[in-house]
Each structure stands twice: as structure tokens, then as C-alpha cells.
Write an enzyme that holds these catalytic residues in place. Structure first.
Site, PDB file in Angstrom:
ATOM      1  N   ASP A 141       0.837  -1.195   0.000  1.00  0.00           N
ATOM      2  CA  ASP A 141       0.000   0.000   0.000  1.00  0.00           C
ATOM      3  C   ASP A 141       0.875   1.248   0.000  1.00  0.00           C
ATOM      4  O   ASP A 141       2.020   1.211  -0.449  1.00  0.00           O
ATOM      5  CB  ASP A 141      -0.950  -0.034   1.200  1.00  0.00           C
ATOM      6  N   HIS A 209      -3.964   6.095   3.210  1.00  0.00           N
ATOM      7  CA  HIS A 209      -4.629   4.901   2.681  1.00  0.00           C
ATOM      8  C   HIS A 209      -4.064   3.620   3.294  1.00  0.00           C
ATOM      9  O   HIS A 209      -4.811   2.749   3.752  1.00  0.00           O
ATOM     10  CB  HIS A 209      -4.462   4.889   1.161  1.00  0.00           C
ATOM     11  N   SER A 509     -10.802  -0.925  -1.737  1.00  0.00           N
ATOM     12  CA  SER A 509      -9.574  -0.935  -0.929  1.00  0.00           C
ATOM     13  C   SER A 509      -9.875  -1.273   0.525  1.00  0.00           C
ATOM     14  O   SER A 509      -9.053  -1.871   1.217  1.00  0.00           O
ATOM     15  CB  SER A 509      -8.899   0.435  -0.982  1.00  0.00           C
TER      16      SER A 509
END
Length: 563
Positions: A141, A209, A509
Site C-alpha cells: 500500500d 490509505h 480498498s
């Protein structure tokens, strides 16, 4: 027409857009490539294939040096390198060369959910699996904010002795976050220089994220976590006692990208380090499987017994929009969950009672005896159509609208709004849409069905293999509360932004780490199960009914979900 009401904004409980581009040669003809070699062709004088590869590159560096990026030991036999076209032609004619692919770019697919998934503290999979204790999850990520409370290691035992990984940043890891590496060489040689103001060329997360996905999968328990008062409770990952290892392959430059060579290097290192499972919330253009970096890496992981979960993408609602469709990958779509976010409208006339609507305005705001403007008798003003309201009439007031018009609220100078609407658009409102104080009242009442297939969730089948039913599973992916980078803007308010340690985010995600968390619990309970057995167990026991005991529906088309 002006009336008076009391408004109370109160609180109830509680990113794979994928584009792949192949870059043309730069003016100096240098370009990064991924090279597949036949290791059996290695000449006997070489002690290992890495030395062989570097020797081969020296032999083609007659005019300009070939730049070696990574040697791949597990995901494939080969390496990545920066070459000119003439050097590439020489390399392709050498013994042992099998194939060459241009490097490419891929993008990210950008507390209540354990209960929603049926996990219970004192019965079932959580206690049986010891909450995933000592399982190691590798996350590919945007990095991780290691200081988040979700990654504390209080009460955790020593790092498993089988772990071979490391932390490349000093004082960054602990017994929860046991590994952190970054891979950016491919990105840099694709002329995508990493931002020095909006990212870190290290495992640290700037965007938020990777922190969010990591804490969703295996975050430790954190009391009183919330998003500006919403979703308040104890935040916990799906496998809270599992270990985490971050492999940062996604960086901010002119866009949000990850290089194929870096992604392969991250997956290769995760296998070398000894992870038990992997989760990736990014993807590349769906080419043939032998050209797709995630498909290649996931296949090598599968051969070594490592379960791999990937997001399906946010390209919905139409078919043939999904990514990561290789049959050995567990591909995950996004679904809604049952909690909603409430605001109260209390008219002075008690006969109306208290009206409950939807709002995620990031401020605990009590507005009393405010003037309410309603354009009675003028259909356009009643609906607050764009450009219909006179700023002289509504400046500083709250407007009441028979319909949704966020644009008119922002441009008319009104202080806030009460919208009444039964439009399907209400379902698609995101927390970031509530940058001004307004509440949406729905005339329909009753329990909202959940889960539903989220509108943005990419649909199958997969273009390279349409005969395989994909995605495999639906998991929570709408308004998921999890840890966030605290220096990253979280919530718009007026013309400014607020910061938060936790954020509500939507996307496939967010769905993939839920599945890798469940897979972690199963792997912890059944150490001898293969990745295929784990996926089979999840697919054959997954719910097909929503909370209204009806078939799970597609929220965009109102038909049974096909995922």
C-alpha cells in the site's frame, strides 16, 4: 416564508481505481523493463542467479550503463532494469532470456464491521483463532503511520522467531508492526519523481490509505475511536492479534501511482520475509496473467501457501470493469453496512415530534431558533433549483428544500439546509459531501437493507478470463472507520479541512483487508489449510441474505447482486 426550528446535529454509531499506462521512450531512450530469465541456463561459474544477471547487464552496457533495479527471487526468475532500446535488443538475444515487459503504472483502489461480520469476543472464530495471534499479514500500500494507536503492541508476545523481515526506518516498528519497507526505484526511473512535500520516500504513510487498510485488517483495540463524534466506539481490526508488515509500493508524484517493478519487488520481499497472508488494494490494467505483476506475484505466493486478497476496483456499476481477476487471487468487491449517521430536526410544534435525518457534518453543532426559508408557492424555489434563490432572502438563514441542492446551498450564502428527498442519490452521499451543516430527511421509513453491492464496486466478469465468476466475495467497503495519517486532511468544513486520527473511507480498498483479516483467523485455526481451502471456506459459508432476510441486492440497479 420564514419559520423557526431547532436543529441538533447529533451522532449515531458509526481505493482501487485502476488505470495502467505504458510510457513511451524518453528522449534519451532509457526505459525500465521487467525481464524474465530461464534460471536453468545460468552458466556454472556463477554462484547465484543475481550475479549472473548483473554480469549479463555489464555485457550490454557498451555505450551507457544499464541500471539494475531489483532481482526477483520468488515471484519470478528475473530482474528489473533500465535500458536503452539497443541494449534491450542485445539482452533479448542472450541465452536464458525468456521475455521482457515494459514497466507500467497502477493505482490504488481508494469499528462496527467485526460485529456486522458476526465476530463475537467470547464465541466463534475470534476466540477459537486466538484473534489471529502470531499470524503475519503483509500489506502492499501507501505506507503506514506507525504511531497510530491502532498499532500499539501492549500485551503482545515477542515477534515470532520465523520472521525474517526488517524495519528500514529506525524506531518505527514494534511487536505489532514487525516490518516496514519501501520500494520506489521503478517509480523514479519511470520519470515519476516522488513528491518531497506530499509524501515520504520511506515506509511512512503520507496519504493515509495504507494506514487505513492495515488497521482494518489487524489493528489493535482502541477505545473511544471516532470520526468527529460519528461511529464512536472501540475500533478493532478483523484479526487484532495478528502482526503487520508494510511494503510501501505506492507514492505520490503527479498522480497516485505504483510501478509494476516496485510492486513485484514488494511481493517478492514479503515472500522472503515469511508473511502468511497478503492484501493489496491496488491494481494494473488487466493483461494476460503472465504480464500482470500482481497476478505473477500472487501465483508465486500461492505456491508457497500464502493467501492473497486483492480489491476488485472502483470502476462500477457496469460489468467487465474489475481488476485482479486471476483465479488464484481472492478478489473482493465492496458492500454497504447497516449503521447510518444521524442528525435531528426538532420543530417548535411538538406535534411534529423529532425528525431524524442523515448528516456527517464534522462538528457537534446545536442550532436553536434559526430562521428557516422556504420558497412557498414557487416550485423552483421550493426545490432550491440551481440559481433560484436570491441571496438577499437567504443570507445567513437555513433553507428548507423539497429536494437535494448542495450547489445552491454553497452559492446562495445560506448558513445551512434541511433537504427532504427520496432520491436514490442520498445513498451515494459520502462523509466529505457534508462540508456545510445540512441534514437530509427521507420520507421513507424502515430498516435499510444491508449489505448491498456498492455502486462504485467493480463488477465482473474479468476481461482476460470471463469464464471465471469474479469477484469472489463481497465485504464491507462503505464508510469504514479506521486509522488515518493525522497530518492528512480528513474532513472538509467550509473552505477548510479538519485533521483526525481516524477516518470514514469507502472503496474496494477497504473491503480487501476485511477478507484478509477473516482469512487470518481461519489460517490461525487451520494451519494446514491452503489458500484455496481458505477461500473455499469463506465462499461456501458467506451470507447471501441481507439484514431483511432478502437476497443481497445491487444498490445501483435494484436487482439481486451477482457478486
Amino acid at each position: 416564508m420564514t419559520q423557526f426550528m431547532n436543529l441538533c446535529f447529533g451522532f449515531f454509531i458509526f481505493t482501487l481505481i485502476v488505470i495502467s499506462i505504458t510510457l513511451s521512450s524518453s528522449s534519451n531512450d532509457y526505459q525500465p523493463y521487467i525481464v524474465v530469465m530461464d534460471k536453468s541456463m545460468m552458466p556454472s561459474p556463477f554462484s547465484n542467479h543475481h550475479h549472473w544477471y548483473t554480469s549479463v547487464l555489464l555485457s550490454v552496457s557498451n555505450q551507457a550503463p544499464a541500471k539494475h533495479l531489483y532481482t526477483y527471487n520468488h515471484v519470478m526468475d528475473g530482474f528489473s532494469v533500465v535500458l536503452t532500446k539497443s541494449q534491450l535488443q542485445q539482452l533479448e538475444n542472450m541465452p536464458g532470456h525468456l521475455a521482457t515487459f515494459e514497466d507500467q503504472l497502477g493505482q490504488l483502489h481508494t469499528t462496527h464491521t467485526p460485529k456486522f461480520l458476526g465476530l463475537k469476543k467470547h464465541a466463534g472464530l475470534w476466540p477459537i483463532s486466538s484473534f489471529g495471534e502470531d499470524m503475519i499479514i503483509g500489506i502492499l500500500d501507501s505506507g503506514i503511520w506507525s504511531e497510530s494507536e491502532s498499532f500499539h503492541d501492549k500485551g503482545m508476545s515477542d515477534v515470532p522467531s520465523r520472521w525474517r523481515g526488517t524495519c528500514e526506518t529506525e524506531n518505527f516498528c514494534n511487536r505489532k508492526l514487525i516490518g516496514a519497507r519501501s520500494f520506489s526505484q521503478g517509480m523514479k526511473h519511470l520519470k515519476e519523481n516522488i513528491s518531497t512535500t506530499d509524501d515520504y520516500d520511506s515506509p511512512r504513510d503520507f496519504e493515509g490509505h495504507g494506514t487505513h487498510t492495515s488497521s482494518t485488517a489487524a489493528g489493535n483495540r482502541v477505545q473511544s475511536a471516532d470520526y468527529f463524534g460519528y461511529a464512536k466506539g472501540t475500533a478493532t481490526g478483523i484479526a487484532p492479534k495478528a502482526r503487520l508488515a508494510m511494503y510501501k509500493v505506492w507514492f505520490l508524484n503527479n498522480s497516485y501511482d505504483a510501478a509494476a517493478s516496485d510492486t513485484l519487488a514488494g511481493m517478492d520481499q514479503a515472500i522472503e520475509d515469511g508473511v502468511d497472508l497478503m492484501s493489496s488494494s491496488l491494481g494494473f490494467h488487466e493483461t494476460r496473467f503472465y504480464q500482470n505483476p500482481i497476478a505473477i506475484g500472487a501465483f508465486a505466493a500461492m505456491e508457497k501457501g500464502i493467501f492473497v486478497s486483492c480489491s476488485a476496483g472502483n470502476g462500477g456499476p457496469h460489468p467487465y470493469t474489475m481488476f485482479n481477476g486471476a483465479p488464484w487471487i481472492t478478489t473482493v468487491g465492496a458492500g454497504t453496512i447497516d449503521p447510518d449517521f444521524a442528525a435531528y430536526v426538532m420543530p417548535d410544534d411538538e406535534n411534529y415530534g423529532t425528525l431524524i435525518g442523515k448528516s456527517v457534518f464534522p462538528q457537534n453543532l446545536l442550532v436553536e431558533r434559526v430562521p428557516i426559508y422556504y420558497g412557498y408557492g414557487n416550485k423552483s424555489k421550493e426545490a432550491c433549483d440551481d440559481g433560484s434563490l436570491d441571496p438577499k432572502d437567504v443570507q445567513g438563514n437555513y433553507i428548507f428544500c423539497d429536494g437535494m441542492s448542495q450547489t445552491e446551498l454553497e452559492t446562495s450564502g445560506a448558513a445551512g439546509a434541511i433537504f427532504i428527498s427520496d432520491s436514490d442519490d442520498i445513498k451515494f452521499l459520502r462523509p466529505t459531501d457534508f462540508n456545510l451543516p445540512y441534514v437530509v430527511l427521507e420520507p421513507k421509513v424502515g430498516v435499510k437493507p444491508a449489505p448491498q453491492v456498492a455502486q462504485f464496486s467493480s463488477r465482473g466478469p474479468d476481461t482476460p478470463s470471463p469464464w471465471i465468476l469474479k469477484p469472489d466475495l463481497l465485504a464491507p467497503g462503505v464508510n469504514i472507520l479506521a486509522a488515518w495519517a493525522p497530518n492528512r486532511a480528513s474532513a472538509p468544513i467550509g473552505d477548510d479541512y479538519l485533521l483526525s486520527d481516524y477516518k470514514l473511507v469507502s472503496g474496494t480498498s477497504m473491503a480487501s483487508p476485511h477478507v484478509v483479516g477473516i482469512a487470518t483467523l481461519l489460517k490461525s485455526t487451520h494451519r494446514d489449510w491452503s489458500p484455496a481451502a481458505i477461500r473455499s471456506a469463506m465462499m461456501t459459508t458467506a451470507d447471501i441474505l441481507d439484514n431483511n432476510i432478502s437476497i443481497i441486492m445491487d444498490m445501483n440497479f435494484g436487482v439481486p447482486g451477482i457478486e
